[in-house]
Design an enzyme around this catalytic site. Structure first.
Site, PDB file in Angstrom:
ATOM      1  N   GLU A 275      10.507  -4.632   4.754  1.00 41.38           N
ATOM      2  CA  GLU A 275      10.448  -6.176   4.162  1.00 41.38           C
ATOM      3  C   GLU A 275      10.251  -6.341   2.751  1.00 41.38           C
ATOM      4  OE1 GLU A 275       8.882  -5.089   6.737  1.00 41.38           O
ATOM      5  OE2 GLU A 275       9.019  -6.415   8.446  1.00 41.38           O
TER       6      GLU A 275
ATOM      7  N   LYS B 109       7.804  -1.168  12.519  1.00 44.85           N
ATOM      8  CA  LYS B 109       8.584  -0.439  11.279  1.00 44.85           C
ATOM      9  C   LYS B 109       9.480   0.606  11.680  1.00 44.85           C
ATOM     10  CE  LYS B 109       4.670  -1.550   8.143  1.00 44.85           C
ATOM     11  NZ  LYS B 109       3.707  -0.977   6.949  1.00 44.85           N
TER      12      LYS B 109
ATOM     13  N   LYS C 134       0.696  -1.060   0.094  1.00 38.05           N
ATOM     14  CA  LYS C 134       0.157   0.043   0.076  1.00 38.05           C
ATOM     15  C   LYS C 134       0.916   1.175   0.166  1.00 38.05           C
ATOM     16  CE  LYS C 134      -3.681   1.748   2.915  1.00 38.05           C
ATOM     17  NZ  LYS C 134      -4.699   1.735   4.086  1.00 38.05           N
TER      18      LYS C 134
ATOM     19  N   GLU D 110      -5.194  -8.106  14.860  1.00 39.70           N
ATOM     20  CA  GLU D 110      -4.488  -6.485  14.575  1.00 39.70           C
ATOM     21  C   GLU D 110      -5.804  -5.466  14.728  1.00 39.70           C
ATOM     22  OE1 GLU D 110      -1.089  -6.271  11.601  1.00 39.70           O
ATOM     23  OE2 GLU D 110      -2.523  -5.151  10.571  1.00 39.70           O
TER      24      GLU D 110
ATOM     25  N   HIS E  41      -4.974 -35.092  16.765  1.00 44.77           N
ATOM     26  CA  HIS E  41      -3.883 -35.847  17.103  1.00 44.77           C
ATOM     27  C   HIS E  41      -2.858 -34.977  17.689  1.00 44.77           C
ATOM     28  CE1 HIS E  41      -5.374 -39.556  14.969  1.00 44.77           C
ATOM     29  NE2 HIS E  41      -6.015 -38.519  14.345  1.00 44.77           N
TER      30      HIS E  41
ATOM     31  N   GLY F 259      -5.159  -2.558   5.020  1.00 48.99           N
ATOM     32  CA  GLY F 259      -4.225  -3.810   4.584  1.00 48.99           C
ATOM     33  C   GLY F 259      -4.914  -5.086   4.756  1.00 48.99           C
ATOM     34  N   ARG F 260      -5.464  -5.424   6.083  1.00 56.11           N
ATOM     35  CA  ARG F 260      -6.110  -6.519   6.266  1.00 56.11           C
ATOM     36  C   ARG F 260      -7.220  -6.964   5.673  1.00 56.11           C
ATOM     37  NH1 ARG F 260      -5.088  -3.541  10.725  1.00 56.11           N
ATOM     38  NH2 ARG F 260      -6.718  -2.662  11.876  1.00 56.11           N
TER      39      ARG F 260
HETATM   40  C1  G6Q Z   1      -2.843  -4.204   7.749  1.00 54.87           C
HETATM   41  C2  G6Q Z   1      -1.567  -3.627   8.403  1.00 54.87           C
HETATM   42  C3  G6Q Z   1      -0.278  -4.341   7.898  1.00 54.87           C
HETATM   43  C4  G6Q Z   1       0.326  -3.852   6.406  1.00 54.87           C
HETATM   44  C5  G6Q Z   1       1.539  -4.194   6.306  1.00 54.87           C
HETATM   45  C6  G6Q Z   1       2.005  -3.927   4.784  1.00 54.87           C
HETATM   46  O1  G6Q Z   1      -3.777  -3.947   8.177  1.00 54.87           O
HETATM   47  O2  G6Q Z   1      -1.564  -2.425   8.075  1.00 54.87           O
HETATM   48  O3  G6Q Z   1      -0.100  -5.770   7.789  1.00 54.87           O
HETATM   49  O4  G6Q Z   1      -0.652  -4.430   5.437  1.00 54.87           O
HETATM   50  O5  G6Q Z   1       2.476  -3.892   7.148  1.00 54.87           O
HETATM   51  O6  G6Q Z   1       1.790  -2.795   4.587  1.00 54.87           O
HETATM   52  P1  G6Q Z   1       2.295  -2.084   3.073  1.00 54.87           P
HETATM   53  O7  G6Q Z   1       1.022  -2.711   2.143  1.00 54.87           O
HETATM   54  O8  G6Q Z   1       1.995  -0.782   2.965  1.00 54.87           O
HETATM   55  O9  G6Q Z   1       3.494  -2.660   2.600  1.00 54.87           O
END
Ligand code: G6Q
Length: 540
Positions: A209, A501, A203, A350, A381, A264-265
């Protein structure tokens, strides 16, 4: 949670405690029917919960006291309910399949952009799937590597496993998220550069990462194909940050956008789902959106008593706040849903892992629970022992389907026999007398007795299809939303993620810099020293 909600919860708990499922079922032969709901292809049997009409009445009153109906409308109509980030929350617009629908944010209808992006994704996916889009050397794309993390990874990664039966088997999807170089290296070992399309999904396009993995993948590709120009044919981006995308070297023609009102989620049905669309095809992707949308409509319009996300959410609150449950288990009896609990961990933990309320004051009760789980029957199991006879109280969601995509002998019947039997055993247990009647020696009776009364929900669909899958994800999204409303917390921000971050940046400079004295606490400094010594970065 406001005082009125607390009072209703208290009444619900009082009315619930002391009831056993054996008694409740014995008393009411119609119980299973009364406590079963249907929506968007799913049946929810919640009769094996510690509730009756009276308990449910108090829980419904609690939802009303929280102003749930108003909050639902505020979300669907694009109000800025994510106040700490000053954003609307409109993932429901992404799957609004009504061609006439209008959804406004600050007076602007967002639906034309949503439709346009979907159409662009469709066009691109078809090109990749049919071989019209080719790699730099003219080869067809056989591998798609999604590079993203958190919300830009877990959704498409989970869905691409879930919808494998609908996938184009000649194109394999891979997901690289971890900044551990092993993740990228092992993935690159499995693909051929000339046949690989990388989707950089972020986003913000600044996440450490993702950007580190994307840069490493770009170097690998350029080195193997011997030309920087290859990047244009092998890299596309999904992001809200056009400038950052350009700076990385991806033509914004090959960028698929989304908007700040998609968390994001909650972003799987946005362009973040591009890898999935390439895999299962646009038609199936749109069917998935339809499934989401059916559950959205149900959530928005069904009375609370018949509203599946509302019922699931209120039961969860009863156990979290009334019975002290610290966690709940999600147990899909479907190998294709093997990544579901990892996905729900992020969605729930989250969103509702918050300790201050909307006024910034400490919350008065526990909020989001720990979510965990593994597909059945493997869990049986392993950890089910604790569910049946442990000291902890763990409500469970059992998820299964009547039909399998892979009919092999009677395996699916056996799977489902376990599915049904487990909720039965958890609910009704086995008394000492029943053990004795079975001839269990007296000395073993305490060990072979099962208390029962352990609540479960059973979610059952005809089959796992793109539609039922979309509906299932929406069901949990809305459940989490309802709980956030009752707890009066902000479910759509994630300041804990932002902290991570920032923190790692300071430590990284201590790990790699010239300085031999470090700026962290004593423990961390000593660990850094040990790390640097092994890597020969210690000056004597
Ligand atoms: C989701 C969070 C988090 C995010 C990641 C990746 O709701 O905000 O999991 O999606 O940190 O972020 P970017 O899409 O900005 O790389």
């Amino acid at each position: 949670m406001n005082d009125e909600c607390k009072a209703e919860l208290q009444k619900a708990v009082e009315a619930s405690k002391g009831k056993t499922l054996r008694e409740l079922f014995a008393k009411d032969p119609a119980r299973a029917r009364k406590f079963t709901l249907s929506a968007a292809g799913w049946t929810l049997d919640y009769s094996k919960n510690l509730v009756d009409r009276q308990v449910m009445g108090h829980l419904m009153a609690m939802a009303r006291a929280a102003g749930l109906a108003v909050e639902i409308e505020r979300m669907f109509t694009g109000e800025r309910i994510n106040a700490t980030e000053n954003r609307a929350v409109l993932h429901t617009a992404l799957r609004n399949v009504d061609p006439e629908a209008q959804v406004f944010v600050d007076g602007r209808d967002v639906m034309p952009d949503v439709r346009k992006t979907l159409d662009r994704m469709e066009e691109f996916s078809i090109k990749v799937r049919t071989g019209k889009w080719r790699g730099f050397t003219g080869k067809r794309i056989r591998h798609v590597v999604n590079i993203g993390i958190g919300g830009s990874d877990l959704g498409p990664a989970m869905a691409s496993v879930a919808l494998t039966p609908y996938s184009k088997r000649s194109i394999k999807c891979h997901f690289v998220s971890n900044v551990d170089p092993t993740h990228l290296a092992e993935t690159l070992r499995a693909v051929k550069p000339a046949e690989t399309l990388f989707i950089v999904a972020s986003k913000t396009f600044t996440t450490q990462e993702t950007m580190s993995n994307a840069e490493a993948a770009r170097s690998w590709l350029v080195e193997r194909l011997g030309d920087r120009g290859a990047v244009a044919k092998h890299f596309v981006a999904v992001s809200t940050a056009a400038e950052e995308v350009e700076r990385f070297g991806i033509d914004t023609e090959n960028m698929f956008g989304f908007w700040d009102w998609v968390g994001g989620r909650y972003s799987l049905p946005s362009a973040i789902g591009l890898s999935l669309m390439i895999s299962i095809g646009p038609r199936n992707f749109r069917k998935m959106l339809k499934g989401y949308s059916r559950m959205d409509r149900h959530f928005r319009t069904a009375p609370f008593e018949r509203n599946m996300p509302v019922v699931l959410a209120l039961l969860g609150i009863l156990y979290s706040n009334g019975y002290g449950a610290q966690s709940y288990a999600v147990l899909p009896y479907d190998q294709y849903l093997s990544r579901l609990s990892a996905y729900l961990q992020q969605l729930d933990m989250e969103s509702n892992g918050k300790c201050v309320d909307k006024d910034g004051r400490p919350v008065c009760c526990d909020t989001g629970p720990v979510v965990w789980g593994e597909p059945g029957t493997n869990g049986q199991h392993a950890f089910y022992q604790l569910l049946h006879q442990g000291t902890r109280f763990v409500p469970c969601d059992f998820i299964g389907e009547c039909r399998t995509h892979n009919p092999v002998g009677d395996l699916h019947d056996k799977l489902m026999a376990n599915f049904f039997a487990q909720t039965q055993a958890l609910a009704f247990g086995k008394t000492a007398d029943e053990c004795r009647a079975e001839g269990v020696p007296e000395g073993l009776v305490p060990f072979k007795t099962f208390e029962g009364n352990r609540p479960t929900n059973t979610l059952l669909a005809d089959e796992l299809t793109p539609e039922t899958f979309g509906a299932l994800v929406a069901l949990y999204e809305h459940k989490v939303f309802v709980q956030g409303v009752v707890w009066n917390i902000y479910s759509f921000d994630q300041w804990g993620v932002q902290l991570g971050k920032v923190l790692a940046k300071g430590v990284l400079s201590d790990l790699t810099g010239e300085r031999q004295s470090f700026s962290q606490d004593a423990s961390t400094n000593a660990l850094i020293e040990r790390y640097r010594k092994v890597l020969g970065r210690t000056r004597r």
